[in-house]
Design a protein around this motif. Structure first.
Motif, short mmCIF file in Angstrom:
data_model
loop_
_atom_site.label_atom_id
_atom_site.label_comp_id
_atom_site.label_asym_id
_atom_site.label_seq_id
_atom_site.Cartn_x
_atom_site.Cartn_y
_atom_site.Cartn_z
N LEU A 1 0.85 -1.19 0.00
CA LEU A 1 0.00 0.00 0.00
C LEU A 1 0.89 1.24 0.00
CD1 LEU A 1 -2.70 1.48 0.20
CD2 LEU A 1 -2.60 1.18 2.69
N GLN A 2 0.77 2.02 -1.08
CA GLN A 2 1.57 3.25 -1.17
C GLN A 2 0.73 4.48 -1.53
OE1 GLN A 2 4.83 1.96 -3.90
NE2 GLN A 2 6.13 2.16 -2.08
N LEU A 3 -0.57 4.26 -1.75
CA LEU A 3 -1.44 5.39 -2.07
C LEU A 3 -2.80 5.18 -1.41
CD1 LEU A 3 -2.16 7.98 -3.72
CD2 LEU A 3 -2.89 6.45 -5.56
N VAL A 4 -3.21 6.16 -0.60
CA VAL A 4 -4.56 6.17 -0.02
C VAL A 4 -5.30 7.37 -0.59
CG1 VAL A 4 -5.92 6.45 2.08
CG2 VAL A 4 -3.91 4.97 2.10
N ALA B 1 -6.21 8.25 7.16
CA ALA B 1 -4.83 8.54 6.78
C ALA B 1 -3.85 7.58 7.43
CB ALA B 1 -4.48 9.98 7.16
N GLY B 2 -4.23 7.05 8.59
CA GLY B 2 -3.36 6.14 9.33
C GLY B 2 -3.14 4.80 8.64
N ARG B 3 -3.91 4.51 7.58
CA ARG B 3 -3.68 3.26 6.84
C ARG B 3 -2.38 3.31 6.05
NH1 ARG B 3 -5.09 1.34 10.04
NH2 ARG B 3 -5.82 3.25 11.00
N LEU B 4 -1.87 4.51 5.76
CA LEU B 4 -0.79 4.66 4.78
C LEU B 4 0.58 4.24 5.32
CD1 LEU B 4 -0.04 5.66 1.93
CD2 LEU B 4 0.31 7.93 2.93
N ILE B 5 0.99 4.81 6.43
CA ILE B 5 2.34 4.56 6.96
C ILE B 5 2.23 3.70 8.21
CG2 ILE B 5 4.46 5.61 7.82
CD1 ILE B 5 3.88 6.25 4.90
N ARG B 6 2.72 2.47 8.12
CA ARG B 6 2.60 1.52 9.23
C ARG B 6 3.95 1.11 9.81
NH1 ARG B 6 -2.07 2.17 11.04
NH2 ARG B 6 -1.85 0.18 12.17
N ARG B 7 5.04 1.39 9.09
CA ARG B 7 6.38 1.01 9.55
C ARG B 7 7.35 2.16 9.25
NH1 ARG B 7 3.25 -2.21 10.96
NH2 ARG B 7 3.35 -4.49 10.94
N GLU B 8 8.53 2.12 9.88
CA GLU B 8 9.52 3.18 9.66
C GLU B 8 10.00 3.24 8.22
OE1 GLU B 8 9.55 1.12 12.19
OE2 GLU B 8 10.05 2.16 14.08
N SER B 9 9.91 2.13 7.49
CA SER B 9 10.42 2.09 6.11
C SER B 9 9.34 2.36 5.07
CB SER B 9 11.04 0.71 5.84
OG SER B 9 10.08 -0.31 6.07
N ASP B 10 8.09 2.52 5.48
CA ASP B 10 7.00 2.74 4.52
C ASP B 10 7.10 4.13 3.89
OD1 ASP B 10 6.08 0.28 5.21
OD2 ASP B 10 4.23 0.96 6.18
N GLU B 11 6.65 4.22 2.65
CA GLU B 11 6.52 5.51 1.96
C GLU B 11 5.19 5.53 1.22
OE1 GLU B 11 10.31 7.49 0.29
OE2 GLU B 11 10.51 5.35 -0.17
N GLY B 12 4.62 6.72 1.05
CA GLY B 12 3.37 6.76 0.32
C GLY B 12 2.79 8.16 0.20
N VAL B 13 1.62 8.21 -0.46
CA VAL B 13 0.94 9.48 -0.71
C VAL B 13 -0.51 9.37 -0.25
CG1 VAL B 13 0.19 11.14 -2.47
CG2 VAL B 13 2.39 9.96 -2.71
N LEU B 14 -0.98 10.41 0.42
CA LEU B 14 -2.39 10.54 0.78
C LEU B 14 -3.02 11.60 -0.11
CD1 LEU B 14 -4.85 10.11 2.74
CD2 LEU B 14 -3.87 11.98 4.12
N VAL B 15 -4.12 11.24 -0.77
CA VAL B 15 -4.86 12.19 -1.61
C VAL B 15 -6.24 12.37 -1.02
CG1 VAL B 15 -5.77 12.69 -3.89
CG2 VAL B 15 -3.59 11.49 -3.67
#
Length: 683
Positions: free
Chosen positions: A569-572, A618-632
Motif C-alpha cells: 500500500l503506497q497510495l490512499v 490517513a493512518g492506513r498509509l504509513i505503518r512502519r519506519e520504512s513505509d513511503e506513500g501518498v495521501l490524496v
C-alpha cells in the motif's frame, strides 16, 4: 502471578524497554522508542496509584507493549478489551504469548468472546434436523462444522478454516441470550460458552472485546458480572470505538429479525416436542404476521434509511397504523406465551421460549410509550426493521457502572484503587482529547498524548487536488475514480480508495472495475464482493506470483484497523471529508443537545468527528519506519475553508504536494524505487 517488588513498577518497566532488555528478545527488529517508554511509565504509575488514564499513542509507538509490559509486571489480574474479534485473536495468539515468554512470567491467559462466536452443540443438533437449510452449500458447511465439532476444544468458530463470517448457517449453530437454555440445556456440561467463562474466571489475563463488555453492562449476561469485580487493572485498546459501541448496547432494541427467529424456534420446538398439543402453525404465523405488518406500517423507504422518531411514530408514518401494528405484535407475543404455558413442563425449551415471548411483548409495549428523556429513538430500515432507543453517549454509564461501580468507590478486592487505561492512535484533535473524554465521562482522567516516531515529512506526502468537483456535485465520484485509476496505473496497484458513503463506494468501485476490466493490468477489489479478511489478504499479496496489482475500494470499517505495511500500500485516496451525516438521528440529537447548551454543533461536534475519522483513514498509509506513500484527499474544502486548517493540523505532518505534476513525479519515484529493490536485474 506474583506482584512486583515493593520498589514499584518504574524500574522493571524501564529495564524492559532499555537496549538489550527483554523486549529486544520479544519483538522483531525492536529498537527503543522514547514515546513507547513514556507511555509505559504513565501506565505503570496509573496501575500503582489507581484512577483513569487516557493515552493517545501515534502510529508506530508500539502501544500494545506499552500497556502490556507494566500490566504483566504488576502481577495484577488484568482485563484487556479491544475493538474486534480479529484484534482479540492477535493479542491472545501472538502478542501476549511472545511477551509472557520473554518476561518469564507464569501467566495464565484466557480468551473470551460473545456467545455468537462459539458453536452451540444443542443448536447444532437442532440444525441437523432442520429441513429448511437455505441451499446445498449450507448442507455441506453444516457437515464440515459437525466434523470439526468432534475435534475442537474451544468451539471458537474462528478456528474453522474457510467459514465465511457472513454465512447464514452461523445463527443456526450458535446461541443468543434469547434462545440459550442455560443450565437446563441437555448439552450444558460440554457447553463451549461456559467452558470459556470458567477459563476466564481462573485466568490472570482475560482478553475480551468492547461489544462483549457493553453487552454485559446492559444485561449482565456474559459472565463479566463475576469477572470484573476480581480485576484491578482494566485496559481498553482501540478505545476510540468505545462510545459508539456502548450506545448500541445501553439502550433498547426490537427487531423484526428477532421476532422471526422467535417464531421459527417456536414452531420448530412445538412440532418436535409437543406436536398436536397446540396449534403451533397458527401461533408462530401470528407472530410472523405481526412482524410483517410492523414492516408494512413503515411504507416504502430506501434501503439503509434511518427514520428519526420524535413524535408518536417515526418519520412521516401514520401514528394510528403504527400503534395498531405495535399493539397487534404485543398481542401475538402474549398469545404465544399462553400457548407455551400449556406445555412448559415438557421441556426447558418451552420455558425459555416463554421468557423470550414475554421480553418481546414488553419491548413492543415500551416502544408504544414515549421515549425516555435524554435518549433518542429511531427506526433502521433494511431487509429487517429495527426499532432503537439509545442514550446519546456512554458518560453516565461509565461514571456509574465503571469508575464508581462498587460501593467502596471502585476498589479491587485488596482495597487498592482500580486502574482504568484507555488508549488508541486517535482520540481527538485538542490537548484535552475532549472528543473522547467528554462522551465517555472521563473529563477527570489523566490525559497523555504521545506522538508517532515516524518521520512523516520524508515518508509521506499529502495532495489535495484543486480542480476536482465539489463533493455534492454529480461529477465528483467519477473524477475521484479517474484520479485513482491514473495514480494506481502508475504504481502498479498498491492503492486503497476510502469512501464516506456506500453510494460513492458503488459508483467509484464500478467505474474502476470498468476501467481495468479485461486488461490484466490491475485487479479492482470492492468491499462486499468477498469477506473482509479475504479482501485484505488478496490486497496484501499485490502483484506477487505474477498476479496483477490491486486497487481496493472500501468504506466504513476499512477506515481503521486495516494494517498493510510495506510496498503493498503506497497510495490512499479519500473521496471527501468524513463529516457525520447530518440526517442521522443520533447525530441530529447530539447536535441539538450542544445547541441547547449554547455551544456550536459544527465546531464542537462535526469538525472533531471529521478530524478523528480523517486521521484514522490517513493512518492506513504509513505503518512502519520504512513505509513511503501518498495521501490524496479529494475535497477542496480541506484547502479552502477555515476549518480545513484544523483538519490539516489533525493529520500527521506530511509534506504537501501543490500540483498534479508533483503528484505524478512522486508516484513515479515510488514505482521506480520499488522496482530497483525488487528486480534482480537491477540489484
Amino acid at each position: 502471578m506474583e506482584p512486583a517488588a515493593s520498589t514499584g513498577l518504574a524500574e522493571p518497566v524501564r529495564e524492559a524497554f532499555a537496549p538489550g532488555g527483554v523486549l529486544s528478545r520479544a519483538a522483531d527488529h525492536f529498537r527503543p522508542r522514547p514515546e513507547q517508554t513514556e507511555m509505559a511509565a504513565a501506565v505503570a504509575r496509573t496501575i500503582e496509584a489507581g484512577g483513569a488514564l487516557v493515552v493517545e499513542a501515534g502510529t508506530g509507538v508500539g502501544k500494545t507493549f506499552s500497556y502490556l509490559v507494566p500490566a504483566l509486571l504488576s502481577g495484577e489480574r488484568i482485563l484487556l478489551s479491544t475493538a474486534t474479534k480479529t484484534l482479540q485473536d492477535q493479542l491472545f495468539g501472538r502478542d501476549l504469548p511472545r511477551l509472557v515468554e520473554a518476561l518469564g512470567l507464569p501467566v495464565r491467559a484466557a480468551l473470551l468472546k460473545g456467545r455468537g462466536s462459539y458453536l452451540c452443540l444443542q443448536r447444532l443438533e437442532l440444525a441437523r434436523q432442520d429441513a429448511t437449510l437455505p441451499d446445498r452449500s449450507s448442507v455441506r458447511a453444516l457437515a464440515r462444522i459437525e466434523q470439526w465439532s468432534h475435534a475442537t476444544r474451544t468451539g471458537d468458530l474462528a478456528e474453522l478454516p474457510g467459514l465465511d463470517e457472513r454465512s447464514p448457517l452461523i445463527p443456526l449453530v450458535t446461541s443468543t441470550r434469547e434462545n440459550c437454555l442455560g443450565s437446563q440445556c441437555p448439552k450444558f456440561r460440554s457447553c463451549h460458552v461456559n467452558l470459556a467463562r470458567r477459563e476466564a474466571l481462573a485466568a490472570d489475563v482475560v482478553v475480551i472485546n468492547h461489544h462483549l463488555f457493553f453487552a454485559d453492562l446492559a444485561v449482565r449476561e456474559s459472565g463479566m458480572a463475576e469477572l470484573l469485580p476480581t480485576v484491578r487493572v482494566a485496559i481498553f485498546d482501540e478505545a476510540h470505538q468505545l462510545n459508539e459501541t456502548g450506545v448500541q448496547f445501553l439502550g433498547r432494541q426490537l427487531g423484526t429479525g428477532q421476532l422471526l427467529d422467535f417464531a421459527r424456534d417456536l414452531l420448530g420446538a412445538g412440532l418436535q416436542l409437543a406436536r398436536g398439543l397446540a396449534d403451533w402453525q397458527t401461533v408462530a404465523g401470528t407472530v410472523e404476521r405481526g412482524a410483517r405488518d410492523l414492516r408494512l406500517a413503515i411504507g416504502r423507504q430506501p434501503p439503509g434509511a434511518r427514520l428519526r422518531w420524535v413524535d408518536e411514530a417515526p418519520g412521516s408514518v401514520d401514528p394510528g397504523s403504527w400503534h395498531d401494528a405495535l399493539e397487534q405484535l404485543q398481542l401475538a407475543c402474549t398469545d404465544a406465551m399462553a400457548a407455551l404455558d400449556t406445555v412448559s413442563e415438557l421441556a426447558p425449551d418451552f420455558v425459555r421460549l416463554h421468557e423470550r415471548a414475554a421480553e418481546l411483548a414488553a419491548r413492543a409495549q415500551r416502544f408504544a410509550a414515549p421515549c425516555e428523556p435524554g435518549a433518542v429513538r429511531w427506526v433502521d430500515v433494511g431487509a429487517q426493521l429495527r426499532l432503537v432507543e439509545s442514550p446519546l453517549d456512554i458518560a453516565q454509564a461509565v461514571q456509574e457502572k465503571l469508575l464508581k461501580r462498587d460501593p467502596d468507590g471502585g476498589e479491587g478486592s485488596d482495597g487498592a484503587a482500580r486502574a482504568w487505561i484507555f488508549t488508541s492512535a486517535t482520540l481527538g484533535d485538542d490537548p484535552a482529547l475532549s472528543w473522547f473524554t467528554e462522551p465517555c465521562g472521563l473529563q477527570q482522567a489523566q490525559v497523555l498524548r504521545v506522538g508517532s516516531p515516524f518521520d512523516y515529512a520524508s515518508q509521506a506526502a499529502l495532495y489535495v487536488p484543486r480542480d476536482i468537483a465539489r463533493p455534492n456535485e454529480p461529477a465528483h465520484s467519477e473524477q475521484v475514480a479517474a484520479l485513482a485509476a491514473d495514480a494506481a496505473a502508475r504504481l502498479g496497484g498498491r492503492t486503497m480508495v476510502l469512501t464516506t458513503t456506500l453510494r460513492a463506494l458503488r459508483s467509484i468501485g464500478e467505474t474502476l472495475q470498468r476501467r481495468f476490466e479485461g486488461s490484466g493490468e490491475l485487479e479492482v477489489l470492492v468491499q462486499g464482493q468477498w469477506p473482509k479478511r479475504r479482501l485484505i489478504e488478496r490486497f496484501r499479496e499485490g502483484s506477487a506470483a505474477g498476479r496483477p496489482g490491486c486497487v481496493l475500494v472500501a468504506s466504513a470499517s476499512f477506515w481503521e484497523g486495516v494494517d498493510v505495511p510495506g510496498d503493498a500500500l503506497q497510495l490512499v485516496v479519500i473521496d471527501k471529508l468524513p463529516f457525520p451525516p447530518p440526517g442521522d438521528p443520533l447525530v441530529e440529537a447530539r447536535a441539538q443537545r450542544l445547541q441547547s447548551q449554547g455551544r456550536s454543533p459544527f465546531n464542537d461536534y462535526f469538525v472533531p468527528e471529521a478530524a478523528v475519522a480523517l486521521k484514522q483513514g490517513a493512518g492506513r498509509l504509513i505503518r512502519r519506519e520504512s513505509d513511503e506513500g501518498v495521501l490524496v484527499v479529494c475535497d477542496t474544502r480541506l484547502a479552502t475553508m477555515g476549518y480545513g486548517r484544523r483538519l490539516l493540523a489533525a493529520l500527521p505532518p506530511m509534506r504537501r504536494l501543490a500540483t498534479k505534476e508533483e503528484l505524478e513525479e512522486t508516484l513515479e519515484r515510488l514505482a521506480a524505487t520499488r522496482s530497483s529493490t525488487t528486480d534482480p536485474a537491477l540489484t
